[in-house]
Design an enzyme around this catalytic site. Structure first.
Site, mmCIF file in Angstrom:
data_model
loop_
_atom_site.group_PDB
_atom_site.id
_atom_site.type_symbol
_atom_site.label_atom_id
_atom_site.label_comp_id
_atom_site.label_asym_id
_atom_site.label_seq_id
_atom_site.Cartn_x
_atom_site.Cartn_y
_atom_site.Cartn_z
ATOM 1 C CE LYS B 87 -3.960 1.954 2.580
ATOM 2 N NZ LYS B 87 -4.815 1.799 3.774
ATOM 3 C CB SER B 174 -8.069 3.559 2.648
ATOM 4 O OG SER B 174 -7.260 2.981 3.644
ATOM 5 C CB SER B 198 -8.290 0.787 5.659
ATOM 6 O OG SER B 198 -8.972 2.016 5.645
#
Lengths: 531, 518
Positions: B87, B174, B198
């Site tokens: 990420k 996210s 997330s």
């Protein structure tokens, strides 16, 4: 405008003091700290790392040394050490603070309340040990990180159209000590500031170089006015920011003491919520100037720092740290006065620097083993250190500073002469074996590298500096001088004792250092019928 | 299971990471081969899903060659040659701190934000470094909602990532880029971060496993902070064993993170008589008790979510588990408490992006000064959702509002933790539970654009996940079913465990998986 007139003015001052701690690394990261002697002259923006720059992903990790240093200061000031202390963020934007928040301690400071016994202050801010002392209440002492530095003109004073940021100081541990408004004179405040500086230096928690801002003072000043109608009013509290000399602390307080009654007469404003004023100090004009009218202009949005856990301080840890508390300079001063019979001024001078104190204590101890009484040993050693030693220290520091303005000044303990040599000198002097000129010459010789382990007495003998104990020799020199100066001798005989000085000088010259001035004077006067 | 042929092409299976690592360690396959295969999948699938912000094909192959050399020299690495995705809120520096290991990954760390569009970190996140040390190969950095604020990946400043099962739908967020990269089987394993769900919500949307470890298990050093007291890095994987292996690799006490726990690498494997988490996971729990809170059957659930919840309960009962009705009364306050605490911390954490030292700096007009520089740089650099949360956080910390909002939220936070504690300890009306079961999200992946006009509707997506972050507990999303109508979208369930008891969650997940495959 108030109608009553002012009958009397009573000053009231509380202090906030920032002490830059001398940890090797910064408060929350391993970057070297400029408060540490090895790094204090580092080039701009070299004492940095991802945390100092507030790069994304960098996290703070507490420096245990800073905690222990704070505990030491707290203990020395009689403060309670917190069982649990925690960290908060003080949020505001400024280019010298990369994270846009300062890690500080809001409601759980490391040191809680305490009381410090301040000696009475004579005018000039010198301690007066004969008068009763004043208890100064300590409100708290908390740890925080310092900000960096901003320059709005280029080094050398040239105008620039931008600002320069130096982040070397960013993140350096600062201990903020806060007192109650217990000071009633500028002398008391200056004495406290001095005593605190000496104390912190002796504990090794700060370099305490005032010019470098290692100690910054912020007095909160107001006045209690007694009016002609018998009532009293308090003037609004003025906080003067960032004073870094004792002179400016005194100046700011004295200015406010004179100006606040005048301002009250002008505007009638009194102490109260939201009335606190922030002022700065103009060192050239010798006056304070307004910086911020109302205190609550900022909302810092304090909240617990989620990157740092609260710290539990076990009592065992406090006890361990307490063992490291050395004798305080004030207690040392009192001890020198009591045990060695020194005057306050001498005792203070000896107690100021920890290495000098240790040197002095060792020299006294050695003189005592050589048979001197403690007070005699203390007196003679103090004289050697404060006169013969200090004279040489001053000379060397002047030379050093001329070569390198950033050079660290040296102390008596750095001259090269050993403490036991000073003890020996004291013993030789005590036995009347050397005179004061010879002692000074020997002191100088002992500072030379080749003589640092030499026996002082052997040196004195080799140099012919041992006083002639043979009274006949001394009498011979006196007779020679009288014969050569009949007119002066007659003056002395006629009672003009001040004329004896000239004869004494001649005798001393003839003796070439082997005579003691006191003995010469006694014998000379006796010979001329004035003894 | 019937997928559209297009979705089939996007999710076609690959060997699990542990199989790849075993083959590379046994020198039956090379890391260069596994990496090249991943880069081929990337080339064919990425354009349809847009999971990545940056890829490192050259560095990955260079690194793979070094791994192969190390294997040839006799080393054995738990993730040898396993391609992974990271990420883009985890920093990767140019020098990976091991002499000779400067593979040249580096690159940007954008957090999906314009303000960090060209930001290059000089250091590497601890969790990423641990994957690298275990032999993993980094394929690229994945898309995310800006600064991890969002539940759909639509709030990235750079691109919208699509759900690999149906590209018209969001992958969740996210960590949507990481979820989509794994869901599309470009890589078997990825790192995400979870502040309010997330990892778990996008794992549910993309049909994969996702673990938010106990707070303090994984170092946050190198994770760009959103809300420090809630953020936790965790693994996302198609295969449960891979998830367990990655968990053991990344969990470790880190002196660079003060909130890293001294228990970070404690697993209590002895009870299971195993030497690794993946071995321990295989032993089933006897007398398993699972708590299902009344709140899990919320009327606002998508009907398929409630159905899959019931299916999961039924399969748990089939394998002998006792399913216990419990109550988590504070669940209703979770969203409010979460958005106050997270926004407060974010308002402070994101203040450093001021245009002074790095990141986007606005150009000024003559006569403008420092405050203009701050305001313009931040207004240009941050997206609307980030600005909204910074303002919210600034407001709740302001003098006069602090007690009403922030302090009240902290109280709610403690009560939420107590609710879970009670459930794990048992009460007079129910036995102690090994874990709590509830959906990972109230619905399946929604359509791109469907909720973007209504921030509050998007916040409510987090109703089942934020409590776990507020309580600091581990939460594991497991793939559990599919929507009944087309497009067929995956639905995940969430298992929540005691602090530092990820092992129990993994064992339950393995029991559920085994019951489904047999």
């Amino acid at each position: 405008m108030p109608s009553a007139t002012i009958q009397s003015v009573q000053l009231k001052v509380g202090l906030e003091i920032h002490v830059e701690l001398a940890t090797r690394t910064k408060m929350f990261t391993r970057a070297p700290s400029p408060g540490y002697a090895d790094f204090d002259t580092a080039a701009p923006n070299t004492l940095i790392d991802p945390l100092v720059l507030a790069l994304p992903g960098a996290l703070p990790v507490m420096n245990r040394d800073a905690i222990e240093m704070s505990m030491l200061v707290g203990l020395a000031l009689g403060c309670d050490i917190a069982k649990v202390t925690s960290w908060d963020r003080k949020n505001y934007f400024y280019p010298d603070m990369p994270k846009a928040y300062q890690i500080s301690q809001y409601d759980r400071p490391i040191c809680g309340t305490g009381v410090f016994d301040l000696p009475a202050a004579a005018s000039g801010g010198e301690p007066d040990f004969d008068a009763p002392s004043t208890p100064i209440r300590i409100t708290r002492a908390h740890l925080e990180e310092d900000a960096g530095k901003l320059l709005h003109e280029s080094p050398g004073g040239f105008a620039i159209d931008h600002s320069i940021v130096d982040l070397n100081r960013t993140g350096t541990p600062l201990l903020e000590i806060v007192t109650e408004p217990d000071f009633q004179t500028a002398d008391q405040v200056v004495l406290f500031c001095r005593v605190l500086r000496t104390l912190c230096r002796s504990l090794g928690v700060t370099l305490g170089v005032m010019q470098r801002g290692h100690m910054r003072f912020e007095p909160n000043i107001n006045c209690i006015l007694t009016l002609s109608d018998g009532t009293t009013v308090a003037t609004p509290v003025v906080e003067v920011k960032n004073l870094n000399s004792f002179r400016s602390v005194r100046g700011a307080i004295e200015f406010e003491l004179a100006d606040q009654p005048r301002r009250w007469q002008e505007d009638g404003k009194v102490m109260g919520r939201g009335m606190k004023i922030t002022r700065g100090w103009d060192d050239k004009a010798n006056r304070t100037f307004i910086q911020r009218e109302k205190e609550d202009a900022h909302d810092y949005r304090y909240f617990p720092d989620p990157d740092l856990l609260p710290l539990t301080i076990e009592r065992e840890w406090v006890s361990e740290v307490r063992l490291r508390l050395t004798e305080s300079p004030l207690n040392r001063t009192r001890r020198y006065m009591k045990d060695l019979g020194l005057a306050a001024k001498e005792a203070l001078a000896l107690a100021e620097e920890h290495p000098v104190t240790q040197f002095h204590d060792a020299a006294v101890a050695h003189a005592i083993t050589l048979g001197l009484a403690p007070d005699r040993a203390g007196r003679l050693t103090a004289n050697f250190i404060l006169q013969n030693g200090q004279k040489r220290v001053n000379e060397r520091n002047t030379t050093l500073a001329a070569r390198d303005s950033g050079a660290a000044p040296i102390l008596v303990s750095d001259l090269g002469i050993s403490a036991s040599q000073v003890g020996e000198l004291a013993a030789l002097r005590d036995k009347g074996l050397i005179n004061s000129n010879a002692a000074d010459e020997l002191f100088g010789l002992c500072c030379a590298p080749e003589n640092q382990t030499a026996s002082v007495e052997a040196l004195a003998r080799a140099q012919g500096l041992i006083i002639e104990q043979d009274a006949g020799a001394l009498q011979g020199w006196i007779e020679t001088v009288i014969a050569a100066n009949p007119k002066v001798a007659d003056d002395v005989r006629a009672g003009k004792l001040q004329a004896a000085g000239r004869l004494m000088g001649e005798v001393m010259k003839l003796a070439a250092g082997k005579a003691d001035a006191k003995n010469v004077r006694e014998l000379l006067l006796k010979t001329l019928g004035q003894g | 299971m019937s997928h559209s042929s297009r979705a089939d092409a996007l999710t076609a299976h690959i060997p699990a990471a542990h199989g790849m690592a075993a083959a590379v360690n046994a020198r039956q396959a090379s890391a260069v081969e596994t990496t090249r295969a991943a880069l081929d999948r990337l080339a064919s699938r990425e354009s349809a899903i847009d999971a990545f912000l940056d890829t490192f094909p050259d560095a990955a192959l260079r690194h793979a060659a070094i791994i192969d050399q190390r294997i040839a020299d006799g080393e054995s690495l738990p993730l040898a040659g396993v391609p992974v995705a990271i990420k883009d809120n985890l920093v990767i520096g140019p020098d990976l701190h091991t002499p000779g290991d400067a593979f040249g990954y580096g690159g940007r760390t954008t957090c999906g934000s314009r303000i960090l569009e060209n930001y290059h970190s000089p250091f590497t996140a601890t969790s990423v470094q641990r994957l690298i040390d275990a032999g993993a190969i980094i394929i690229g950095k994945t898309n995310m909602d800006e600064f991890a604020m969002g539940s759909s990946c639509e709030h990235s400043a750079f691109k919208i990532t699509r759900n690999p099962h149906e590209p018209a739908h969001v992958p969740g967020g996210s960590s949507g880029g990481s979820a989509a990269a794994v869901g599309s089987n470009i890589v078997p394993l990825a790192l995400g971060s979870d502040t309010g769900g997330s990892i778990r919500q996008p794992a549910s949307y993309c049909g994969i496993y996702g673990l938010k470890p106990t707070y303090g298990r994984v170092s946050r050093s190198g994770l760009v902070a959103y809300a420090s007291s809630l953020d936790q890095v965790g693994p996302m994987a198609s295969d449960l064993s891979d998830l367990a292996i990655a968990t053991q690799v990344i969990c470790a006490t880190d002196p660079l993170d003060s909130t890293s726990s001294s228990r970070a690498a404690e697993w209590h494997l002895d009870g299971a008589g195993a030497s690794s988490l993946v071995d321990a996971m295989a032993s089933p729990i006897t007398g398993l008790a699972i708590g299902v809170p009344a709140q899990a059957r919320s009327a606002s659930n998508h009907p398929d979510v409630t159905r899959v919840l019931n299916d999961t309960i039924a399969s748990l009962q089939r394998i002998g588990a006792t399913v216990v009705d419990i109550d988590l009364p504070m669940t209703d306050y979770g969203i409010a408490a979460y958005y106050i605490v997270a926004a407060a911390e974010a308002s402070s954490n994101l203040a450093r992006f001021d245009g002074i030292r790095y990141g986007r700096r606005a150009s000024l007009e003559p006569g403008q000064g420092l405050v203009d520089l701050y305001c313009r740089s931040r207004s240009e650099g941050f997206g609307k959702e980030v600005q909204r949360r910074i303002m919210l956080g600034t407001y709740v910390l302001s003098s006069g509002y602090y007690d009403a909002y922030y302090n009240t939220a902290l109280k709610a936070r403690r009560l939420i933790k107590q609710d879970f504690d009670t459930c794990f300890a048992g009460t007079s009306s129910h036995p102690a539970c090994h874990a709590v079961l509830m959906p990972a999200a109230p619905g399946p992946a929604f359509k791109i654009g469907e909720k973007s006009s209504d921030p509050l509707a998007l916040y409510l997506e987090d109703v089942y996940t934020v409590g776990v972050n507020l309580a600091g507990l581990p939460g594991l999303t497991i793939p559990a079913g599919w929507t009944s109508a087309l497009p067929r979208l995956p639905i995940g369930m969430q298992l929540i465990g005691r602090g530092f008891d990820e092992l129990t969650l993994l064992r339950i997940a393995a029991m559920v998986r085994n019951s489904q495959t047999t």
